[in-house]
Design a protein around this motif. Structure first.
Motif, mmCIF file in Angstrom:
data_model
loop_
_atom_site.group_PDB
_atom_site.id
_atom_site.type_symbol
_atom_site.label_atom_id
_atom_site.label_comp_id
_atom_site.label_asym_id
_atom_site.label_seq_id
_atom_site.Cartn_x
_atom_site.Cartn_y
_atom_site.Cartn_z
ATOM 1 N N VAL A 95 -4.501 0.422 -4.363
ATOM 2 C CA VAL A 95 -4.257 1.516 -3.423
ATOM 3 C C VAL A 95 -2.778 1.885 -3.408
ATOM 4 N N GLY A 96 -1.923 0.876 -3.505
ATOM 5 C CA GLY A 96 -0.491 1.146 -3.511
ATOM 6 C C GLY A 96 -0.029 1.847 -4.768
ATOM 7 N N ILE A 97 -0.652 1.524 -5.905
ATOM 8 C CA ILE A 97 -0.257 2.135 -7.175
ATOM 9 C C ILE A 97 -0.772 3.571 -7.270
ATOM 10 N N ASN A 98 -2.061 3.774 -6.943
ATOM 11 C CA ASN A 98 -2.654 5.104 -7.052
ATOM 12 C C ASN A 98 -3.844 5.200 -6.100
ATOM 13 N N PRO A 99 -3.638 5.727 -4.888
ATOM 14 C CA PRO A 99 -4.723 5.797 -3.904
ATOM 15 C C PRO A 99 -5.909 6.629 -4.374
ATOM 16 N N GLU A 100 -5.640 7.770 -5.025
ATOM 17 C CA GLU A 100 -6.727 8.651 -5.448
ATOM 18 C C GLU A 100 -7.570 8.004 -6.537
ATOM 19 N N MET A 122 7.817 1.168 -3.510
ATOM 20 C CA MET A 122 6.963 2.207 -4.077
ATOM 21 C C MET A 122 5.494 1.798 -4.081
ATOM 22 N N GLY A 123 5.194 0.597 -3.585
ATOM 23 C CA GLY A 123 3.825 0.133 -3.519
ATOM 24 C C GLY A 123 3.386 -0.570 -4.795
ATOM 25 N N ILE A 126 11.698 -6.134 6.622
ATOM 26 C CA ILE A 126 11.714 -5.265 5.443
ATOM 27 C C ILE A 126 12.698 -5.804 4.407
ATOM 28 N N LEU A 127 13.857 -6.278 4.870
ATOM 29 C CA LEU A 127 14.829 -6.858 3.947
ATOM 30 C C LEU A 127 14.255 -8.072 3.237
ATOM 31 N N ALA A 128 13.547 -8.917 3.986
ATOM 32 C CA ALA A 128 12.942 -10.106 3.380
ATOM 33 C C ALA A 128 11.932 -9.717 2.303
ATOM 34 N N VAL A 129 11.138 -8.692 2.580
ATOM 35 C CA VAL A 129 10.136 -8.240 1.614
ATOM 36 C C VAL A 129 10.812 -7.686 0.363
ATOM 37 N N VAL A 130 11.858 -6.880 0.557
ATOM 38 C CA VAL A 130 12.554 -6.274 -0.579
ATOM 39 C C VAL A 130 13.256 -7.345 -1.412
ATOM 40 N N ILE A 131 13.937 -8.278 -0.732
ATOM 41 C CA ILE A 131 14.599 -9.368 -1.450
ATOM 42 C C ILE A 131 13.578 -10.183 -2.234
ATOM 43 N N THR A 143 0.828 -1.212 0.000
ATOM 44 C CA THR A 143 0.000 0.000 0.000
ATOM 45 C C THR A 143 0.862 1.262 0.000
ATOM 46 N N ARG A 144 2.148 1.099 -0.286
ATOM 47 C CA ARG A 144 3.112 2.201 -0.294
ATOM 48 C C ARG A 144 3.362 2.729 1.123
#
Length: 330
Positions: A188-193, A256-257, A245-250, A53-54
């Protein structure tokens, strides 16, 4: 990367892949990796949805400490800490308080519009102080076999912590990938509006993902505390938010969502925990673990960077053109 770490461990320790059965329980290096990495994986699952969700949640380590402190305080204050019903009440109260903390994070982000990193930094800073108040600055040691079993016990030969992590992963995967919820989180993560104008209730989704992340942190905190049979407000879950967070990024989820991968997060968590195991296996000083984590993350991020992707795509196009040219010449 995971296969490379497995290969290094196999060279340094030939019996790395060996799994033995003692008293009906599974033991071995791979089992240790799964058991020790279970709390981090559980938190990483919740963190994946938040990042999709960014957002970001830096408070999960503090929530771990609070959940463990609450559970141990209730057990120590009871007349029979070994009673399974008492343990269930202690866990339920700890999880309930953690859910309220998740709602608080969601309120700051979704309603007040505070940047997620700042909103969760508030609880990250204050949370351990709250845990210290609950434990009165002491390390609370409990003697409760049912509670201890959550962290170090077995179920059908498999560590209970691994079973809990598998259940959380399966539930999260089913809910987000077999329903429209996952698509809504990505939108929502790409474009909330744009999502809001399309009828997606972005505010409710933000509340949901931050509350779920707090729930995951509570479960992980209970596992960590049960494994130690003690609540240590200063050290329980310390820096676990960074590993998550490292696990998610890896695993390939973008900060950037937008699109995310729970399977990638699973692999990322295994990479982080296997890396820690590798450090011990090859005899590297444990204080250097963070350096090796940084090196692995740097390599993976470089491989996943847009520049690298574009370079590989250009190379593939060039190779395809050369192949086509040769075929036409032939």
């Amino acid at each position: 990367m995971l296969l490379a770490l497995f290969a290094i461990n196999l060279v340094a320790f030939p019996g790395f892949f060996a799994i033995t059965i003692k008293d009906g329980h599974l033991f071995g290096s791979l089992i240790d990796i799964l058991r020790n990495g279970a709390p981090m994986l559980i938190i990483a699952i919740g963190m994946t949805l938040v990042i999709a969700t960014r957002g970001i949640d830096l408070s999960v380590g503090a929530i771990c400490a609070i959940a463990g402190a609450v559970a141990c305080s209730i057990l120590l204050g009871s007349s029979d800490p070994s009673n399974p019903a008492t343990v269930a009440v202690a866990i339920a109260v700890a999880v309930g308080i953690s859910l309220l903390l998740g709602v608080w994070n969601g309120f700051l982000v979704a309603v007040l519009g505070i940047q997620p990193i700042i909103a969760t930094l508030i609880l990250m800073t204050a949370g351990r102080g709250v845990a210290m108040l609950i434990t009165e600055g002491q390390i609370l040691t409990v003697n409760s076999p049912p509670f201890k079993a959550i962290g170090s016990g077995f179920w059908v030969g498999v560590p209970i912590a691994v079973v809990i992590a598998a259940v959380v992963f399966a539930v999260a995967a089913l809910i987000t990938r077999r329903t429209a919820l996952g698509l809504m989180i990505e939108s929502v993560g790409i474009n909330p509006e744009a999502s809001r104008q399309a009828g997606v209730r972005a505010r409710g989704l933000l509340f949901a993902v931050y509350t779920f992340c707090a729930f995951c942190a509570a479960i992980a905190g209970i596992i960590l505390t049960a494994n130690q049979t003690a609540a240590d407000a200063n050290n329980t879950g310390l820096f676990i938010e960074l590993d998550a967070i490292l696990a998610v990024v890896i695993g390939g989820t973008s900060l950037m969502g937008g699109r995310y991968s729970l399977t990638g997060t699973l692999v990322g968590a295994l990479v982080i925990q296997t890396l820690v195991t590798t450090v011990y296996t090859v005899g590297i000083p444990p204080i250097a673990t963070m350096v090796f984590k940084a090196a692995v993350v740097t390599v993976v991020c470089l491989l996943q960077s847009p520049a690298t992707t574009a370079a590989f795509a250009s190379w593939r196009r060039t190779a395809a053109l050369r192949t086509a040219g040769k075929e036409m010449a032939a």
